[in-house]
Design an enzyme around this catalytic site. Structure first.
Site, PDB file in Angstrom:
ATOM      1  N   THR A 195     -19.680  53.305 -15.019  1.00 56.09           N
ATOM      2  CA  THR A 195     -18.820  53.344 -16.209  1.00 56.09           C
ATOM      3  C   THR A 195     -19.598  53.108 -17.491  1.00 56.09           C
ATOM      4  O   THR A 195     -19.217  53.606 -18.547  1.00 56.09           O
ATOM      5  CB  THR A 195     -17.667  52.334 -16.088  1.00 56.09           C
ATOM      6  OG1 THR A 195     -18.169  51.002 -16.096  1.00 56.09           O
ATOM      7  CG2 THR A 195     -16.872  52.571 -14.813  1.00 56.09           C
ATOM      8  N   LEU A 241     -15.708  54.073 -20.931  1.00 64.15           N
ATOM      9  CA  LEU A 241     -14.338  54.315 -20.479  1.00 64.15           C
ATOM     10  C   LEU A 241     -14.315  54.081 -18.969  1.00 64.15           C
ATOM     11  O   LEU A 241     -14.471  55.006 -18.176  1.00 64.15           O
ATOM     12  CB  LEU A 241     -13.892  55.736 -20.842  1.00 64.15           C
ATOM     13  CG  LEU A 241     -13.459  55.937 -22.288  1.00 64.15           C
ATOM     14  CD1 LEU A 241     -12.958  57.358 -22.518  1.00 64.15           C
ATOM     15  CD2 LEU A 241     -12.378  54.940 -22.696  1.00 64.15           C
ATOM     16  N   HIS A 242     -14.122  52.831 -18.599  1.00 68.63           N
ATOM     17  CA  HIS A 242     -14.256  52.424 -17.195  1.00 68.63           C
ATOM     18  C   HIS A 242     -13.256  53.136 -16.283  1.00 68.63           C
ATOM     19  O   HIS A 242     -13.622  53.864 -15.366  1.00 68.63           O
ATOM     20  CB  HIS A 242     -14.027  50.911 -17.067  1.00 68.63           C
ATOM     21  CG  HIS A 242     -14.900  50.064 -17.909  1.00 68.63           C
ATOM     22  ND1 HIS A 242     -16.218  49.805 -17.606  1.00 68.63           N
ATOM     23  CD2 HIS A 242     -14.651  49.383 -19.065  1.00 68.63           C
ATOM     24  CE1 HIS A 242     -16.741  49.005 -18.519  1.00 68.63           C
ATOM     25  NE2 HIS A 242     -15.804  48.737 -19.407  1.00 68.63           N
ATOM     26  N   ASP A 243     -11.969  52.876 -16.535  1.00 67.41           N
ATOM     27  CA  ASP A 243     -10.940  53.242 -15.562  1.00 67.41           C
ATOM     28  C   ASP A 243     -10.707  54.742 -15.390  1.00 67.41           C
ATOM     29  O   ASP A 243     -10.369  55.173 -14.281  1.00 67.41           O
ATOM     30  CB  ASP A 243      -9.625  52.548 -15.914  1.00 67.41           C
ATOM     31  CG  ASP A 243      -9.754  51.031 -15.801  1.00 67.41           C
ATOM     32  OD1 ASP A 243     -10.481  50.564 -14.908  1.00 67.41           O
ATOM     33  OD2 ASP A 243      -9.142  50.317 -16.613  1.00 67.41           O
ATOM     34  N   CYS A 245     -12.752  56.868 -14.868  1.00 74.83           N
ATOM     35  CA  CYS A 245     -13.677  57.353 -13.844  1.00 74.83           C
ATOM     36  C   CYS A 245     -12.993  57.469 -12.481  1.00 74.83           C
ATOM     37  O   CYS A 245     -13.316  58.371 -11.693  1.00 74.83           O
ATOM     38  CB  CYS A 245     -14.889  56.426 -13.742  1.00 74.83           C
ATOM     39  SG  CYS A 245     -16.003  56.503 -15.165  1.00 74.83           S
TER      40      CYS A 245
END
Length: 312
Positions: A195, A241-243, A245
């Protein structure tokens, strides 16, 4: 093509919100429901934020459930320092008109997995794993019915973002993460190692704004707010933008690279509580239990994200 059935378990969070929009803008996915959990902010705000995002997407048909308000055995740790006091700080947001569904998120997860054909529902946790672990503990029969878990959490090379050793989602409820990683279900992990390569840049943010839609504007304004913290913390050009992914992997797994490894979660040490001990170099004889990602095609990721947000 039959749409892939998913349940999104989330604690919105600006990046969670973008992930939900990505899912709702993708016809390949059938969102059976959204289950909220305490994490980035307390449960009353994560549930409200989930409703806000569904309305923004024009998807008031999506079922949203409130879940666990605290970790299995610890006090809740939140992340207002990153996401702001509402969890979705940045643009002004309307009070949602949508209502939460009756019943508890954990019951919805259990009932849905029992009702749908075995092996057809993927769980997509974007926050602490409290709801998922509670469902598994309460109804062990559902574990074998899960197709796959694709989650955002943990780290190996990047180590930690809430403590020197732990990523936030796992740290908030390490006991829940321990239950999930020991479940025997196929797990795909999007750790900080991936991420932190999916960074917003000014051109990428402006591409969202240039869509000329309300979802596009909101995503741009959320990232404008969200990235201030990470730029200062990491000295990077933008914010991870972690989530999203997680959802991007379901749509285009070829964007990601990783390896099958064993992952264990530290639940006892005060120093390394919540650490995901990933046997990346296979130095133990512990059997692999997760596909642990290590790289992402960031340009392809943002192209997908912009395309799907633009469909809303």
């Amino acid at each position: 093509m039959t749409a892939r059935k998913i349940i999104i378990d989330t604690d919105p969070g600006q990046d969670d919100a973008v992930a939900v929009l990505l899912a709702l803008g993708s016809p390949e996915l059938e969102v059976l429901g959204i289950t909220a959990v305490a994490g980035n902010v307390p449960l009353p705000l994560t549930t409200k934020n989930a409703l806000i995002v569904c309305e923004l997407a024009g998807r008031t048909d999506v079922k949203v459930f409130a879940g666990c308000e605290a970790p299995l055995s610890r006090k809740l740790v939140t992340a207002e320092h990153v996401h702001g006091k509402t969890g979705l700080d940045g643009p002004q947001l309307p009070t949602p008109k949508m209502a939460l569904q009756d019943g508890h998120a954990v019951d919805f997860i259990i009932e849905t997995l029992r009702a749908e054909p075995a092996g057809t529902v993927t769980l997509c946790p974007l926050g602490p794993l409290t709801n998922i672990a509670t469902a598994f503990s309460r109804a062990p029969d559902i574990i074998s019915r899960v197709q796959e878990i694709v989650l955002m959490g943990g780290a190996y090379f990047q180590v930690g973002n809430i403590t020197p050793a732990a990523e936030f989602n796992i740290y908030v409820d390490p006991e829940a993460a321990d239950i999930v990683f020991k479940s025997g279900i196929r797990i795909v992990v999007m750790p900080l190692d991936v991420t932190h390569k999916a960074l917003t840049t000014r051109p990428r943010v402006e591409a969202f704004r240039a869509l000329g839609t309300e979802p596009g504007r909101m995503v741009a304004e959320w990232t404008d707010f969200f990235e201030r913290f990470d730029k200062e913390k990491y000295g990077s050009e933008g914010a991870p933008l972690h989530d999203p992914c997680v959802i991007a992997y379901l749509l285009k797994p070829e964007l990601f690279e990783g390896r099958e490894v064993n992952v264990m979660v530290e639940t006892n040490s005060e120093l390394t509580l919540g650490m995901t001990v990933a046997d990346w170099w296979r130095v133990t004889d512990r059997a692999p239990n997760a596909l642990f990602m290590g790289d992402v095609n960031a340009d392809g990721f943002f192209a997908l994200l912009t395309d799907r947000i633009g469909r809303l």
